[in-house]
Design a protein around this motif. Structure first.
Motif, short mmCIF file in Angstrom:
data_model
loop_
_atom_site.label_atom_id
_atom_site.label_comp_id
_atom_site.label_asym_id
_atom_site.label_seq_id
_atom_site.Cartn_x
_atom_site.Cartn_y
_atom_site.Cartn_z
N TYR A 1 20.16 17.54 5.56
CA TYR A 1 20.04 16.14 6.07
C TYR A 1 18.74 15.98 6.51
N ASP A 2 17.66 15.46 6.08
CA ASP A 2 16.82 15.06 6.19
C ASP A 2 15.93 13.83 7.07
N CYS A 3 17.08 13.35 8.24
CA CYS A 3 16.75 12.61 9.15
C CYS A 3 16.73 13.64 10.18
N VAL A 4 16.10 12.50 10.90
CA VAL A 4 16.57 13.32 12.13
C VAL A 4 16.01 12.18 13.56
N PRO A 5 17.53 11.65 13.91
CA PRO A 5 18.04 10.23 14.66
C PRO A 5 17.37 10.93 16.21
N LEU A 6 17.10 9.53 17.40
CA LEU A 6 16.75 10.11 18.43
C LEU A 6 17.79 10.10 20.02
N LEU B 1 25.40 17.05 16.22
CA LEU B 1 25.44 18.65 15.64
C LEU B 1 23.52 19.03 16.09
N PRO B 2 23.74 20.84 16.60
CA PRO B 2 22.04 21.34 16.29
C PRO B 2 21.31 20.93 15.37
N VAL B 3 20.74 21.07 15.07
CA VAL B 3 19.07 21.06 13.51
C VAL B 3 19.99 21.92 13.51
N SER B 4 20.58 23.08 12.91
CA SER B 4 20.33 24.21 12.21
C SER B 4 22.05 24.23 11.71
N MET B 5 22.38 23.06 11.47
CA MET B 5 24.18 22.84 11.23
C MET B 5 24.14 21.77 10.75
N ARG B 6 23.48 20.67 10.82
CA ARG B 6 23.68 19.26 10.15
C ARG B 6 23.58 19.73 8.58
N HIS C 1 12.67 9.34 9.23
CA HIS C 1 12.49 9.90 7.75
C HIS C 1 11.69 10.71 8.34
N VAL C 2 10.29 10.30 8.75
CA VAL C 2 8.95 10.59 8.94
C VAL C 2 8.56 12.15 8.83
N GLY C 3 9.89 13.20 9.14
CA GLY C 3 9.44 14.25 9.56
C GLY C 3 10.19 14.53 11.16
N GLU C 4 9.18 15.67 11.83
CA GLU C 4 10.33 16.08 13.22
C GLU C 4 9.22 15.72 14.51
N ARG C 5 9.56 16.36 15.28
CA ARG C 5 8.61 15.68 16.70
C ARG C 5 7.24 15.44 16.42
N ALA C 6 7.00 15.71 16.75
CA ALA C 6 5.02 16.37 15.71
C ALA C 6 5.11 14.55 15.08
N GLU C 7 5.88 14.79 14.02
CA GLU C 7 5.48 13.78 12.49
C GLU C 7 5.80 12.16 13.84
N GLN C 8 6.59 12.45 14.77
CA GLN C 8 7.26 10.91 14.69
C GLN C 8 6.71 10.32 15.51
N LEU C 9 6.63 11.03 16.56
CA LEU C 9 5.26 10.75 17.70
C LEU C 9 4.69 10.09 17.04
N HIS C 10 3.63 10.90 15.59
CA HIS C 10 2.08 10.30 14.80
C HIS C 10 2.19 8.73 14.42
N HIS C 11 3.81 8.70 14.23
CA HIS C 11 3.85 7.21 13.35
C HIS C 11 3.55 6.42 14.46
N LEU C 12 4.13 7.12 15.87
CA LEU C 12 4.26 5.70 17.13
C LEU C 12 2.74 5.88 17.45
N HIS D 1 0.81 -0.82 -0.31
CA HIS D 1 0.17 -0.22 -0.08
C HIS D 1 0.62 0.49 0.09
N GLN D 2 0.54 2.22 -0.98
CA GLN D 2 1.23 3.27 -0.88
C GLN D 2 0.64 4.54 -0.18
N VAL D 3 1.05 5.16 0.73
CA VAL D 3 0.80 5.76 1.89
C VAL D 3 1.21 6.91 1.42
N MET D 4 0.89 8.32 2.36
CA MET D 4 1.23 9.77 1.73
C MET D 4 1.03 10.49 3.63
N GLY D 5 2.62 10.67 4.08
CA GLY D 5 2.60 10.75 5.50
C GLY D 5 2.89 10.09 6.93
N THR D 6 1.66 10.21 7.35
CA THR D 6 2.50 8.60 8.79
C THR D 6 0.88 8.24 8.99
#
Length: 229
Positions: A150-155, A132-137, A85-96, A60-65
């Motif tokens: 840099y489109d990743c947000v590791p935790l 690094l801080p997000v602004s420098m990556r 890869h899903v986005g910032e904290r709000a999108e990561q929380l929605h993924h969970l 199934h192809q999806v859009m977003g989380t």
């Protein structure tokens, strides 16, 4: 395979449903769909269709989380290096939260996430990139001509566990167990063989810095109210 061992998957009567989120090439979905013993009905989702292996499961192809499934649909959910890869904290929380929604009450989820404090970032092979801080990556990527953004947000472990709590999960960190399974399955040669002789107590101390954070998730069971006397 390491995932089935960590989840403790064994044959059961009646079959089960499995969902892989972010199936990529399709190899893991195909593995479980064609497993000779586990009797799994497999669905897979991704935002793009880059599959090389397409047999045995539904895609199934999806859009977003958001996940296109009803509540309490799956016995097993896999999220293997997806949440970063899903986005910032709000999108990561929605993924969970979506995993929690589609997972059955007695189901389990395998969650693997690159650790922010890994020495070498695995997608771009640059040391200390995620420190690094997000602004420098992105600037760091451009400096070494590895990309523009840099489109990743590791935790880090603590922030991931805070989100797991907020999403309603009981969780078990199985990083050390996963490392043992990997060494058992892959049986490294050369200097890598020495890793097999590192005492478990040492790995336990290093748990917050292990490059991949791996968890087994289950839904929290509602606590039973104690009647007043």
């Amino acid at each position: 395979m390491k995932i089935e061992r960590l989840l403790g998957l064994i044959p059961v009567s009646g079959g089960r449903r499995l969902l892989e989120i972010g199936c990529g090439s399709g190899g893991i979905s195909h593995y479980f769909a064609t497993h000779p013993d586990l009797d799994l009905e497999v669905d897979a989702v991704d935002v793009t269709d880059s599959r090389g292996v397409k047999d045995g499961y539904r895609f199934h192809q999806v859009m977003g989380t958001a996940l296109p499934f009803a509540d309490d649909t799956f016995d097993v959910v896999l999220s293997n290096h997806v949440i970063e890869h899903v986005g910032e904290r709000a999108e990561q929380l929605h993924h969970l939260q979506e995993i929690h929604r589609v997972l059955r009450d007695d189901g389990s989820c395998y969650l693997a996430v690159p650790n922010r404090w890994m020495l070498v970032e695995p997608h771009y092979r640059l040391a200390f990139l995620s420190w690094l801080p997000v602004s420098m990556r992105s600037a760091y990527l451009r400096l070494f001509r590895k990309g523009e953004f840099y489109d990743c947000v590791p935790l880090a472990m603590a922030e991931l566990e805070t989100m797991l709590e907020a999403s309603g999960f009981d969780y078990r960190n199985v990083c050390v167990e996963a490392l043992g399974e990997t060494l058992s399955i892959e049986r490294p040669v050369g200097a890598g063989r020495l890793l097999r002789y590192v005492p478990r107590a040492v790995w336990e101390r290093l748990r917050p810095a292990i490059p991949t954070l791996i968890y087994v998730l289950r839904k929290k069971r509602p606590s039973l109210a104690v009647p007043h006397r």
